[in-house]
Design a protein around this motif. Structure first.
Motif, short mmCIF file in Angstrom:
data_model
loop_
_atom_site.label_atom_id
_atom_site.label_comp_id
_atom_site.label_asym_id
_atom_site.label_seq_id
_atom_site.Cartn_x
_atom_site.Cartn_y
_atom_site.Cartn_z
N PRO A 116 36.33 41.02 37.56
CA PRO A 116 35.54 42.24 37.34
C PRO A 116 35.44 42.64 35.87
N TRP A 150 33.09 45.61 31.34
CA TRP A 150 33.14 45.65 32.81
C TRP A 150 31.76 45.33 33.37
N ALA A 154 28.55 44.37 39.62
CA ALA A 154 29.25 43.31 40.35
C ALA A 154 29.19 43.46 41.87
N PRO A 180 42.42 42.36 37.56
CA PRO A 180 41.46 43.28 38.18
C PRO A 180 41.99 44.69 38.32
N THR A 191 37.11 46.98 41.10
CA THR A 191 37.76 46.02 41.99
C THR A 191 37.76 46.52 43.43
N ILE A 194 34.43 45.92 44.97
CA ILE A 194 34.23 44.50 45.28
C ILE A 194 34.95 44.14 46.57
#
Length: 400
Positions: A116, A150, A154, A180, A191, A194
């Motif tokens: 990340p 960053w 993502a 992360p 994170t 994600i």
């Protein structure tokens, strides 16, 4: 705020075995006005030399003011009266177009990963990802741990990649290069977002971290772990608080990592410990105690990696030794070379993680004995991929 986009990786990468470090000291010996880099509290790297692809280099230089004041008896006795300016952490945006990175390395049990963040504030002086900052025109030294980037897109990019009809699921490892759960994650929660995407898709994943902040996301990780779709690897380098603080100044303290192992294990999450790196002459005396402490905390498996010194890391680590452990420097460097066939680094698959020769063999044997004593396994990523649900598979968009 600043922004970076995709940058083409240069094709040439010159190697180094302390040439820059020794050259700097030679310049200083010839010219006392050249000021040496000095350690900063809370930072791992000591210097901030330009990356290997830069045409220009810079160095600190005394213009005479300091010596003039010493000569005039103004109370200034040495440059210690002028501590180095504290370098603040900045955060920029990485305009990545994809988030899953592929690899074909036979040394690791996975072929895809997600990082990340670029750069890492934990400041581990030995971090093998440091040289990647040179691709951005930045220094693998202090820049790596103070100029961070960053990837705000993502989660969306991940969902898009998982939705591709050509995508076939396999365990994704989060945090293979940079942590992360470094400090900025408390605010950004990148994170966590994600992990939420992966949980929504029932996609297997594993996390590598040095931070107890991973416990914040137990609510997402534990349900996946119950279905054999998630695990966590906690990196524990030393039980010695002083050594850990110097090697990894902004990472979690040893007792905090052991506490995180216990909390994750109590939540039913399989935990492996990465004893990495093992540095002969510094922390190799802790092997048995490390394994015992991690087993007591609840870890199920343990593996190790010996110190790697590719590219700029060789100079940074030697500089770190000269500043913090000058009495051990020659011994440590000698032992490292004994594990690398007389060199500082061996990039060959199969040996780069473990080393070769009697010293490396002895380290491996000690880990094997400690594992057997505590009935612990080696690292594994045997996670269930069968329940993967492709994003959008149950919606109208899947018809097109």
């Amino acid at each position: 705020m600043f922004y970076i986009g995709g940058m083409e990786k240069p094709t040439a990468a010159p190697s180094s075995e302390f040439e820059d470090f020794e050259a700097a000291h030679n310049r200083q010996a010839l010219d006392p006005s050249v000021l040496p880099a000095r350690a900063q509290k809370g930072r791992g790297a000591i210097s901030n030399n330009n990356g290997r692809y830069e045409k220009l280099s810079h160095q600190a230089y005394d213009d005479g003011w300091l010596m003039e004041n010493i000569d005039r008896g103004t109370g200034v006795e040495s440059d210690d009266d002028f501590p180095p300016a504290r370098v603040k952490t900045t955060l920029g945006v990485d305009g990545a177009r994809s988030v899953i990175t592929r690899n074909q390395s036979p040394d690791v049990p996975f072929d895809r990963s997600i990082n990340p963040y670029r750069g890492c504030e934990h400041g581990c002086v030995y971090c093998f990802a440091r040289p990647t900052h040179a691709y951005l025109g930045l220094s693998p030294g202090l820049d790596f741990e103070t100029k961070l980037f960053w990837k705000p897109e993502a989660p969306a990019l991940l969902r898009k990649q998982l939705a591709a009809k050509s995508y076939m699921p396999a365990p994704i490892v989060i945090g293979t290069s940079t942590d992360p759960y470094q400090p900025v994650e408390r605010e950004k929660q990148l994170t966590r977002n994600i992990i939420q995407v992966l949980a929504d898709c029932r996609h297997p994943f594993s996390i590598i971290t040095k931070s107890a902040l991973v416990c914040r996301d137990i609510d997402l990780i534990a349900p996946m772990a119950k279905q054999n779709r998630a695990s966590v690897a906690v990196s524990v380098t030393s039980l010695d608080n002083r050594l850990s603080n110097l090697l990894e100044p902004r990472a979690g303290a040893p007792h905090r990592r052991l506490d995180a192992i216990a909390k994750l294990s109590d939540a039913g999450i399989p935990v492996t410990v990465l004893c990495a790196p093992i540095i002969p002459g510094l922390n190799d005396n802790e092997i048995e105690n490390l394994v015992a402490a991690c087993h007591k905390a609840g870890a199920q498996s343990v593996s190790h990696i010996v110190l790697r010194l590719p590219l700029e890391i060789a100079d940074l680590f030697d500089e770190w030794l000269q500043n913090h452990y000058p009495d051990r420097r020659d011994k440590v460097i000698s032992l490292i070379k004994q594990m690398r066939d007389g060199k500082l680094y061996d990039a060959n698959f199969g040996s780069r993680m473990r080393g070769s020769g009697p010293i490396a063999d002895l380290i491996a044997q000690r880990f094997n004995l400690a594992r057997r004593k505590h009935n612990m396994a080696g690292r594994s990523l045997n996670l269930d991929c069968s329940g993967f649900v492709r994003p959008g598979a149950n919606g109208q968009l899947s018809l097109f």
